[in-house]
Write an enzyme that holds these catalytic residues in place. Structure first.
Site: not given
Length: 387
Positions: A109, A198
């Site tokens: 991530y 993101e």
């Protein structure tokens, strides 16, 4: 403002970030021609909606046989996906994204955002890619690294980038790609007025390539006027019609699921109004800030927006007249209520500039308006009225 995954990936590619090859599909008839641009025997079919959790809702499919691609696309087009971010009404799929499938070895991530608390640019990295990052933060915070930097023209140095990606434990070649990705995300954030980028997941393939497998971007609404290339990416199908209408009048409006419509000037006062409605046992139907210097036309538009919501059983207007004059608000309310034939209870609390004139206008309107002395009294009266 939000954009779709495929649009975010196009921006990433423009800034030199590694992304999978893919094509966007607006109709089933485009598949055969556009798929020729991809060099893969397996594909991933992705529904394009402004919400996370698509995979669990059936919005992401691995296609191992080209003959099944059109069949699966037909099933997905027009499907209403319900995820934890869409609400119970879900979102209808009107665009599809087809990309080359990747053999995933590891998932990470990585995100870049504005940290308002410190006025810095923050990078968040974690080895728990593909998962809900909020859940990871709550249950295993040690698996998340947050790095914050002052805004500057150069962006993160190589040493800064090393700290951000250190948790990934990459080899030397992967580190070079990852450091460049960090710098690319920073540049997108600054040069495009993004508030959040993101990458979830950021993957390593079995061929040891680093790829942004999914991408999400949010942009600052207040800066869109100077980013026409971003504004043209806006998909009105993904936005609430009432919120689109509100934007035409520069109203800060967000539809909620309650029964009491709110019209307030000032975001803080609006939040306090919503809280006190909940305190008295009901739910607000919207957040609506008409701003400090609203005109009569703006107030009329705001009032109509509230009444267009069929869930609204009563309206609470809470105005503190500073820049805004209470008599201007009162004139707008009377005009709007007359035009739409007001049929639900209305409670008004006015204070500040020209509130006596405002109250006089409302009293002479022959509308069924309940006057409140303060915010607590207003909330109590509107709850009692709709009960």
């Amino acid at each position: 403002m939000n954009i779709h995954e495929y649009q975010a990936k196009e921006i990433l590619k423009e800034f030199g970030a590694p992304v999978s090859n893919g094509v966007v599909i607006f109709s089933l008839g485009e598949i055969k021609e556009k798929i020729k641009k991809l060099k893969s025997e397996e594909f991933v079919l992705k529904a394009q909606i402004h919400a996370g959790g698509r995979g669990k809702a059936g919005g992401v499919k691995l296609i191992k046989d080209f003959s099944n691609l059109e069949q699966e696309a037909k099933k997905m087009f027009g499907k209403v996906l319900i995820t934890h971010q869409t609400g119970p009404e879900g979102k209808e799929v009107k665009r599809l994204y087809i990309e080359e499938a990747s053999d995933i070895l590891k998932e990470f991530y990585l995100s870049c955002l504005i940290d308002r608390e410190t006025s810095k640019i923050a990078f968040i990295s974690s080895t728990e890619g593909g998962m809900d990052i909020e859940k990871v933060a709550a249950e295993t915070p040690q698996k998340i690294i947050t790095s914050k930097f002052d805004l500057n023209e150069e962006g993160p140095s190589n040493e800064d980038a090393e700290k951000i990606i250190n948790i990934f434990n990459l080899d030397d070649q992967q580190k070079i790609v990852a450091k460049n990705l960090v710098k690319s995300l920073y540049r997108v954030l600054v040069e495009k007025d993004a508030t959040l980028i993101e990458i979830n997941p950021l993957i390593i393939t079995k061929k040891n390539k680093l790829i942004c497998l999914d991408a999400k971007m949010n942009f600052d609404d207040n800066a869109i006027f100077r980013r026409p290339e971003i504004y043209k990416l806006r998909d009105l199908n993904e936005e609430d019609p009432a919120e689109i209408e509100a934007s035409k009048f520069d109203l800060a409006y967000i539809k909620l699921n309650g029964s009491i419509g709110c019209m307030v000037n000032g975001a803080g006062l609006a939040m306090a109004t919503m809280d006190i409605i909940k305190l008295h046992g009901k739910e607000p139907a919207n957040f609506l800030d008409v701003g400090g210097g609203a005109s009569k036309e703006k107030v009329t538009a705001a009032f109509k927006l509230i009444l267009a919501d069929k869930n609204v059983k009563g309206i609470l207007i809470n105005i503190f007249g500073g820049i805004m004059r209470c008599d201007v608000l009162a004139q707008g309310v009377v005009e709007a209520a007359t035009q739409v034939n007001l049929s639900v209870p209305l409670v008004v609390r006015l204070a500040g500039t020209n509130f006596e004139k405002g109250k006089e206008i409302l009293d002479k309107s022959n509308l069924k308006i309940l006057s409140a002395s303060d915010l607590n009294d207003a909330a109590k009266k509107i709850v009692e009225a709709i009960n």
